[in-house]
Write an enzyme that holds these catalytic residues in place. Structure first.
Site, short mmCIF file in Angstrom:
data_model
loop_
_atom_site.label_atom_id
_atom_site.label_comp_id
_atom_site.label_asym_id
_atom_site.label_seq_id
_atom_site.Cartn_x
_atom_site.Cartn_y
_atom_site.Cartn_z
N THR A 173 42.81 9.65 16.37
CA THR A 173 43.47 10.87 15.90
C THR A 173 42.53 11.63 14.99
OG1 THR A 173 44.40 10.09 13.80
CG2 THR A 173 45.60 9.51 15.81
N ASP A 174 42.87 12.86 14.70
CA ASP A 174 42.19 13.57 13.64
C ASP A 174 42.95 13.30 12.34
OD1 ASP A 174 40.42 15.20 12.25
OD2 ASP A 174 40.50 16.83 13.71
N TRP A 175 42.52 13.94 11.28
CA TRP A 175 42.99 13.65 9.92
C TRP A 175 44.51 13.78 9.78
CZ3 TRP A 175 40.11 12.21 5.59
CH2 TRP A 175 40.74 12.32 4.36
#
Length: 755
Positions: A307-309
């Site tokens: 995932t991203d942040w």
């Protein structure tokens, strides 16, 4: 006391005839097959240990201050997270000396290898997106938008290669690059992280980066993993703002947004990071259709999806499609994510354990992801070489690496305008240098440099030049005056040249969201004031996206689009102004003319019509209705002519090929480099076809008077087909036009004709 020897003999014989049991677990045996090692380790792990491998936490959870820049380890914090919660990955940091990075990753690795139950190594992630940008002394290359402007994949390869060369020894195993989004919306604040608006250009550049980064043999015994991001459609938000919704037809996803990622998968990319936004109302992190059906099943990706942040959390409080974090976790994991960049809490671990306890997520599903994560760690050799090294720190920031960055910067600068050949300037006596980027180092490098949003000016290297410094070095006998206020008319009239360095200060992600693409008004006013004199005015645009200059374009004598050329960028700019370097960059994007309407160069014909002034009932085609400067535009100090366009035949069969070639001549009086761009137009299609599409590109060097014949093979499945809404290729008979320079020729595809 007497004992019978018979029982002892029997026991001895039995012991000798039993197979010897290995004391080394299979997963720790470097000679065992990777899949066997993965399965052996997986079978030894508890469910919570597996969940820990799926979790990535930020450096702020294990440092003293909770600040990103603090690359110091608090062992008690790390020991708890690794020993009790089995965290398998950490990320981030800022630019610190290499010795400090070594101490940090060495301590962190020791805790994982020596104090955890199974000794599973940590994989550390970092955003080295344009060179070793989170390492003091590292080589900083131009950003991707500049690399795209070179139309030379070698520079993208060099960026990946040098990044691995300088950082692999420090325990930076996992790099969140390259960015493979296509830069189709000029408002988007991350457009400078893309290679431009064309899918084929992005695919070639991305593939070259991956090959340079992941296949660098000089970093042995270490290996590193690149990341294709942000899968997919992230760069085309309807509003232009970061992480805002995109609405992209399925057919357009396959034709324009998929190819660069498909090229990365085919090149062996090891990890993929997901788009933080949503497409057609569905956040990518919750889309089984995009993550599993498209990326894994159709595109064939078998690596790690991260995932991203904090993007699982965003399903709750940003996209509002999940009631709480546990439900968001369930949706994301079932969509197909492998690792959660959580990144600040143990909420993901707790939610996963609860979902397992409830029977909603099975251990088999967890095993799918952990199997991929462990395979990645084995493939990178982390079990055999987990510890960083400080024995080759002299590799960082070498002269050879800086030369590679300088060469990339030189080829990335685009000469947009050169009225009456005002450039180059050979023997000036006095130059005025003005504008917000004139004496700024940070502006040249942009975001993701030393710190997330770019660092304070004083943190940049002493030997890095500003544009002002570089001009003084380039013209040692001239008076180079820096003016910070509007100069007097007398000052202006006394100068041979005015260089105005405008553009933007560093930003990235949502911090760079703007509502007006126009260059700031104070800069436009200064440019207008300086243009009132007869002294030639050169505008240098140091910027991450194409800020609108339509109102002042005609008031300038020359314009250089410098983009974000990195630490060697000022040198390259000065060399081009002086003529020491002949500019060869071409725009990898269409430079917009107006703030209210813009399209990429390969737009659909419906955006390509304008009413004829003489007859409103007639519609006449125009080639670039919204561009001040078109995709592929770029001037030189010499003249290149194209002639004798040839096709090997006038038709092509479905399984055949056709050779196209053209003679390119340097008709000027100095050596230069030319990017030869080939375009193909499909005259008729079941699905509306783009006005034209880049089919091939090649950069060549020519001496004065030299001619080279440039050729490429047209393959129907490669250049003439296109996908339907399900991604299945369509290949239709009909006429096509091939264009190079201003030359065109037609040919016909006849599917049943034998070549």
């Amino acid at each position: 006391m007497k004992y019978s020897v018979l029982p002892i003999l029997i026991l001895f014989v039995l012991a000798m005839t039993q197979p010897v049991q290995s004391q080394t677990p299979t997963y720790q045996n470097p000679d065992a097959a990777i899949e066997d090692r993965v399965e052996d380790l997986l079978n030894r792990m508890t469910v919570y240990e597996k969940i820990g491998q799926m979790t990535q936490l930020n450096i702020t959870t294990i440092n003293p201050t909770g600040k990103q820049a603090d690359v110091e380890l608090v062992e008690e914090k790390a020991r708890d997270l690794i020993g009790n919660h089995h965290i398998g990955s950490f990320l981030n940091g800022e630019a610190v000396p290499p010795e400090q990075w070594f101490r940090f990753t060495n301590q962190l690795t020791r805790l994982a290898m020596e104090e955890s139950r199974l000794g599973i190594p940590i994989i550390y992630g970092i955003d080295h997106v344009h060179g070793a940008n989170y390492l003091e002394g590292g080589t900083i290359f131009p950003h991707n938008i500049n690399l795209g402007a070179t139309f030379n994949p070698q520079h993208s390869y060099n960026t990946g290669w040098v990044t691995a060369y300088e950082t692999a020894d420090l325990g930076h195993h996992w790099n969140f690059a390259p960015i493979l989004d296509i830069g189709v919306n000029p408002l988007w604040p991350r457009i400078y992280e893309t290679f431009g608006e064309d899918p084929r250009l992005a695919a070639r550049m991305g593939e070259s980066y991956i090959n340079g980064y992941q296949r660098n043999e000089e970093i042995e015994p270490y290996n590193v993993a690149a990341t294709a991001k942000h899968f997919l459609g992230y760069s085309d938000p309807k509003s232009g703002w970061d992480r805002s919704p995109a609405y992209i037809p399925k057919q357009a996803i396959h034709e324009f947004h998929r190819p660069s990622f498909q090229a990365a998968v085919d090149a062996g990319i090891k990890t993929v990071m997901l788009n933080s936004g949503e497409i057609n109302g569905i956040p990518v992190h919750g889309s089984y259709e995009l993550v599993t059906e498209l990326l894994r099943d159709e595109m064939g990706f078998d690596g790690v999806v991260v995932t991203d942040w904090a993007d699982i959390e965003k399903l709750v409080d940003f996209h509002f499609i999940s009631e709480n974090f546990k439900e968001a976790t369930f949706r994301s994991v079932m969509a197909g994510i492998d690792m959660s960049m959580t990144p600040l809490t143990l909420e993901f671990n707790e939610a996963m354990q609860a979902l397992v306890d409830e029977g909603r997520i099975t251990e088999d599903r967890i095993d799918e992801s952990v199997r991929r994560i462990l395979r990645l760690k084995f493939e990178l050799g982390l079990f055999e070489h987990p510890y960083p090294s400080n024995e080759r720190l002299n590799r960082i920031g070498t002269t050879e690496s800086k030369v590679k960055a300088l060469e990339a910067a030189r080829e990335s600068i685009v000469l947009l305008r050169n009225k009456n050949g005002v450039l180059p300037v050979l023997n000036p006596t006095r130059i005025l240098v003005a504008g917000p980027s004139a004496d700024s180092k940070r502006n040249l490098a942009g975001g993701w440099t030393l710190a997330w949003q770019g660092a304070n000016e004083e943190r940049y290297p002493d030997d890095m030049m500003t544009i002002l410094d570089a001009l003084r070095a380039e013209y040692p006998d001239a008076d180079i005056e820096h003016v910070t206020k509007t100069p007097s008319q007398q000052q202006i009239d006394a100068a041979d040249l005015i260089v105005y360095a405008g553009g933007e200060e560093p930003y990235t992600e949502f911090v760079g969201n703007i509502s007006d693409l126009t260059l700031p008004q104070n800069q436009l006013d200064e440019i207008s004031r300086l243009s009132e004199s007869a002294t030639p005015l050169v505008l240098v645009l140091v910027q991450g996206r194409p800020r609108l200059i339509t109102s002042v374009e005609e008031k300038t004598d020359a314009i250089l689009h410098a983009g974000l050329p990195g630490f060697q960028g000022a040198n390259a700019i000065a060399e081009i102004i002086s003529g020491a370097v002949n500019p060869s960059g071409k725009l990898p994007i269409s430079y917009p003319e107006s703030p209210s309407h813009f399209t990429p160069y390969n737009h659909k014909p419906s955006a390509n019509y304008d009413f004829d002034e003489e007859d409103a009932n007639q519609i006449s085609q125009v080639s670039q209705p919204t561009s001040l400067y078109p995709f592929g535009h770029g001037l030189s100090y010499t003249t290149f002519t194209y002639s004798d366009l040839r096709l090997s035949k006038s038709f092509i069969g479905e399984n055949g090929s056709l050779s196209a070639s053209v003679a390119v001549t340097n008709a000027g009086n100095r050596a230069g480099m030319e990017s030869v761009l080939w375009f193909i137009t499909d005259h008729v299609g079941t699905i509306t076809r783009p006005v034209e599409e880049l089919a091939h590109f090649e950069k060549i060097a020519l001496e004065p008077g030299e001619t080279k014949r440039v050729q490429f093979e047209i393959q129907p499945s490669e250049q003439l087909s296109y996908p339907d809404r399900n991604g299945q290729p369509i290949l239709e008979e009909g006429y096509f036009t091939v264009k190079v320079g201003e030359l065109t020729k037609e040919f016909r595809l006849e599917k049943n004709k034998d070549d």
